[in-house]
Design a protein around this motif. Structure first.
Motif, PDB file in Angstrom:
ATOM      1  N   THR A  37       7.661  -8.403  -6.833  1.00  0.00           N
ATOM      2  CA  THR A  37       6.869  -7.416  -6.118  1.00  0.00           C
ATOM      3  C   THR A  37       5.464  -7.965  -5.928  1.00  0.00           C
ATOM      4  OG1 THR A  37       6.260  -6.347  -8.191  1.00  0.00           O
ATOM      5  CG2 THR A  37       8.178  -5.465  -7.041  1.00  0.00           C
ATOM      6  N   LYS A  38       4.953  -7.783  -4.740  1.00  0.00           N
ATOM      7  CA  LYS A  38       3.604  -8.244  -4.449  1.00  0.00           C
ATOM      8  C   LYS A  38       2.624  -7.238  -5.028  1.00  0.00           C
ATOM      9  CE  LYS A  38       4.903 -10.484  -0.163  1.00  0.00           C
ATOM     10  NZ  LYS A  38       4.670 -10.544   1.279  1.00  0.00           N
ATOM     11  N   SER A  39       1.642  -7.735  -5.727  1.00  0.00           N
ATOM     12  CA  SER A  39       0.677  -6.828  -6.328  1.00  0.00           C
ATOM     13  C   SER A  39      -0.242  -6.256  -5.268  1.00  0.00           C
ATOM     14  CB  SER A  39      -0.146  -7.574  -7.389  1.00  0.00           C
ATOM     15  OG  SER A  39      -0.879  -8.607  -6.780  1.00  0.00           O
ATOM     16  N   GLY A  40      -0.550  -5.003  -5.407  1.00  0.00           N
ATOM     17  CA  GLY A  40      -1.485  -4.352  -4.508  1.00  0.00           C
ATOM     18  C   GLY A  40      -0.890  -3.799  -3.231  1.00  0.00           C
ATOM     19  N   MET A  41       0.357  -4.069  -2.943  1.00  0.00           N
ATOM     20  CA  MET A  41       0.943  -3.604  -1.681  1.00  0.00           C
ATOM     21  C   MET A  41       1.235  -2.105  -1.699  1.00  0.00           C
ATOM     22  SD  MET A  41       0.911  -6.030   0.426  1.00  0.00           S
ATOM     23  CE  MET A  41       2.102  -6.134   1.725  1.00  0.00           C
ATOM     24  N   ASN A  42       1.248  -1.492  -2.865  1.00  0.00           N
ATOM     25  CA  ASN A  42       1.534  -0.062  -2.960  1.00  0.00           C
ATOM     26  C   ASN A  42       0.317   0.754  -3.384  1.00  0.00           C
ATOM     27  OD1 ASN A  42       4.255  -0.308  -2.207  1.00  0.00           O
ATOM     28  ND2 ASN A  42       4.814  -0.902  -4.277  1.00  0.00           N
ATOM     29  N   ILE A  43      -0.857   0.148  -3.346  1.00  0.00           N
ATOM     30  CA  ILE A  43      -2.079   0.850  -3.721  1.00  0.00           C
ATOM     31  C   ILE A  43      -2.680   1.491  -2.466  1.00  0.00           C
ATOM     32  CG2 ILE A  43      -4.414   0.590  -4.626  1.00  0.00           C
ATOM     33  CD1 ILE A  43      -3.343  -1.750  -6.320  1.00  0.00           C
ATOM     34  N   PRO A  81      -1.019  -0.954   2.016  1.00  0.00           N
ATOM     35  CA  PRO A  81      -0.748  -2.094   2.895  1.00  0.00           C
ATOM     36  C   PRO A  81       0.707  -2.139   3.365  1.00  0.00           C
ATOM     37  CG  PRO A  81      -2.115  -2.793   1.077  1.00  0.00           C
ATOM     38  CD  PRO A  81      -1.708  -1.374   0.791  1.00  0.00           C
ATOM     39  N   ARG A  82       1.623  -1.746   2.512  1.00  0.00           N
ATOM     40  CA  ARG A  82       3.038  -1.744   2.900  1.00  0.00           C
ATOM     41  C   ARG A  82       3.298  -0.744   4.027  1.00  0.00           C
ATOM     42  NH1 ARG A  82       6.566  -4.053   0.220  1.00  0.00           N
ATOM     43  NH2 ARG A  82       5.627  -3.844  -1.817  1.00  0.00           N
ATOM     44  N   GLU A  83       2.747   0.466   3.907  1.00  0.00           N
ATOM     45  CA  GLU A  83       2.920   1.467   4.965  1.00  0.00           C
ATOM     46  C   GLU A  83       2.249   1.010   6.261  1.00  0.00           C
ATOM     47  OE1 GLU A  83       1.145   4.909   3.231  1.00  0.00           O
ATOM     48  OE2 GLU A  83       2.935   5.479   2.127  1.00  0.00           O
ATOM     49  N   ALA A  84       1.098   0.386   6.126  1.00  0.00           N
ATOM     50  CA  ALA A  84       0.389  -0.105   7.315  1.00  0.00           C
ATOM     51  C   ALA A  84       1.226  -1.138   8.055  1.00  0.00           C
ATOM     52  CB  ALA A  84      -0.956  -0.702   6.914  1.00  0.00           C
ATOM     53  N   LEU A  85       1.843  -2.027   7.313  1.00  0.00           N
ATOM     54  CA  LEU A  85       2.697  -3.031   7.947  1.00  0.00           C
ATOM     55  C   LEU A  85       3.944  -2.393   8.556  1.00  0.00           C
ATOM     56  CD1 LEU A  85       2.449  -5.976   5.398  1.00  0.00           C
ATOM     57  CD2 LEU A  85       1.413  -5.831   7.672  1.00  0.00           C
ATOM     58  N   SER A 137      -2.085  -8.281   0.019  1.00  0.00           N
ATOM     59  CA  SER A 137      -2.579  -6.930   0.287  1.00  0.00           C
ATOM     60  C   SER A 137      -4.041  -6.973   0.730  1.00  0.00           C
ATOM     61  CB  SER A 137      -2.421  -6.054  -0.946  1.00  0.00           C
ATOM     62  OG  SER A 137      -3.164  -6.580  -2.028  1.00  0.00           O
ATOM     63  N   GLN A 138      -4.812  -7.931   0.214  1.00  0.00           N
ATOM     64  CA  GLN A 138      -6.211  -8.051   0.610  1.00  0.00           C
ATOM     65  C   GLN A 138      -6.327  -8.393   2.103  1.00  0.00           C
ATOM     66  OE1 GLN A 138      -4.982  -9.764  -2.055  1.00  0.00           O
ATOM     67  NE2 GLN A 138      -5.917  -8.676  -3.759  1.00  0.00           N
TER      68      GLN A 138
END
Length: 181
Positions: A37-43, A81-85, A137-138
């Motif tokens: 899991t990529k860190s920060g993608m669900n923040i 970030p995941r929702e944005a993508l 995510s950054q």
């Protein structure tokens, strides 16, 4: 002839090889089960843009594609970030429709066209990020900030154009020059 002294050693060797093969196959199965899991993608992050006043929104009522785009960007105000993508391709389509639609005649200026082109480029960059598996995510958050910044610029230009138009309509230049003579 079979040497009986080597027979237990041969059995031991076969057993040893069998144990190694089984342990290697089990460790491979365990490795396949773990997901990265990529860190920060669900923040969730918050973003804002300057909404237009109701006076300007009334003037933009005929431009439905703009209101659809602005409404869709409201979803991006609090997003991960995941929702944005996941929503980037739909944002890309809405942006293209707004750009290609019959923009109100008053707004058809080179400066406005430049801003809508820059906004579209930022949205296209976000849409391209959906195809990059190693995106962080950054990077996604920075791109969303760029999108909101360029949308603010677009709204600022809309306000400036309508204020200039209002000023031009309220002051007749010819009348001013007649009074000076």
């Amino acid at each position: 002839m079979i040497n009986l002294k080597k027979l237990p050693a041969l059995r031991f060797l076969k057993l040893f090889v069998l144990i190694i093969v089984l342990s290697c196959s089990q460790s491979k199965k365990e490795t396949k089960k773990t997901t990265i899991t990529k860190s920060g993608m669900n923040i969730t992050n918050s973003y804002t843009y300057n909404n237009l006043d109701s006076l300007f929104l009334i003037k933009l009522k005929k431009w439905k594609e703009y209101s659809d785009l602005a409404e869709f960007l409201n979803q991006y105000e609090k997003t991960t970030p995941r929702e944005a993508l996941n929503n980037a391709l739909e944002l890309k389509n809405l942006t293209k429709k707004a750009k290609d639609s019959n923009i109100i005649k008053t707004l058809k200026t080179p400066a406005f066209n430049a801003r809508i082109n820059v906004f579209e480029n930022e949205v296209l960059r976000l849409a391209d990020m959906t195809y990059i598996p190693a995106i962080s995510s950054q990077q996604v958050n920075k791109q969303i900030e760029n999108i909101f910044s360029t949308f603010n610029s677009l709204n600022s230009k809309i306000i400036a154009i309508y204020k200039k138009d209002k000023f031009s309509n309220s002051v007749k230049i010819d009348e001013v020059f007649k009074k000076i003579r």
